[in-house]
Design an enzyme around this catalytic site. Sequence first.
Site, short mmCIF file in Angstrom:
data_model
loop_
_atom_site.label_atom_id
_atom_site.label_comp_id
_atom_site.label_asym_id
_atom_site.label_seq_id
_atom_site.Cartn_x
_atom_site.Cartn_y
_atom_site.Cartn_z
CB SER A 30 -4.19 -13.21 6.03
OG SER A 30 -3.68 -12.54 4.90
CE1 TYR A 90 -3.75 -8.40 8.67
CE2 TYR A 90 -2.74 -9.56 6.84
CZ TYR A 90 -3.87 -9.20 7.55
OH TYR A 90 -5.11 -9.64 7.15
#
Length: 259
Positions: free
Chosen positions: A146, A159
């Site tokens: 990401s 995350y």
Amino acid sequence: MDSLLDFTNQTVLITGAASGFGKLIAEGLAQRGAKLVLGDVNEAAIESLAAKLRSEGREAVAQMCNVALEEDCQRLVATAVDTFGRLDIAVNNAGISHDFTPFEEIEQSVWTRQWEVNVNGVQYGMKHQIAQMKRQGSGNILNLSSMAGIGAAPGIAAYGAAKHAVVGLTKSAAAELGAVNIRVNAACPFFTLTPMVAESSIAVQKGVAAAESVLSRGCVMKRLGQPDEVANAMILLLSPANTYMTGQCIAINGGALSL
Ligand SMILES: NC(=O)c1ccc[n+]([C@@H]2O[C@H](COP(=O)([O-])OP(=O)(O)OC[C@H]3O[C@@H](n4cnc5c(N)ncnc54)[C@H](O)[C@@H]3O)[C@@H](O)[C@H]2O)c1
């Protein structure tokens, strides 16, 4: 078909294939001749996707796979080999997000779950994919990291840490496996309007348009990614003609700026 996008006879395993990027990559590669092995915790949805692809004349099998369990990841690779004889491409895509939360308020259960799915899930998959690819003498792995794995945003520390670990797994494996013809790269998308974001707490509370406006502030294109344009970039990365790229963590981000 243009050889740059010809996946004929390529066996491709995709985790998290029931939704979002995984589903779009599965559909895009099936249209271009790939044989698909689809895994997800949402068994009904991947069974239905595989049935739809078969009804269109494609080759696809679905198997329930919780990537947080090593035996499920091992079984998915075994299914690829039992069904199609080999494993050319693996897309370790399954992942989960968490609500925006101040760093010191992130609960340990959230941290642990991020690690179980987003890190262990990739490592278990890679372990068994690499063993098979070594036996074959070739392979191509794409991990979903990401922008949070190569930069940072407030409120998503667990995350972000997990997605940084995916970058570490990607680069370490690439360094070790280049000499045996196995390439390993990562895709690093910015916020994209898959169900992960379109159905997130912030989108539900503020509405998707308002959430997009907040989340895209640091992005030069001033909008979030659309699922298909981001999945298309990943299909380009997976092209069988893209044979000299390894250890790279590629941002797909509309020009998002980050630390
Ligand atoms: N959408 C974004 O903004 C964005 C940005 C950067 C990275 N990513 C990453 O892209 C990947 C795909 O996300 P998406 O946006 O398509 O999300 P999504 O929620 O639409 O799809 C995720 C899929 O993973 C499956 N899944 C969840 N936990 C699983 C598990 N334990 N085992 C197997 N399958 C599981 C879900 O059932 C779902 O089908 C994730 O790794 C995510 O972190 C997403």
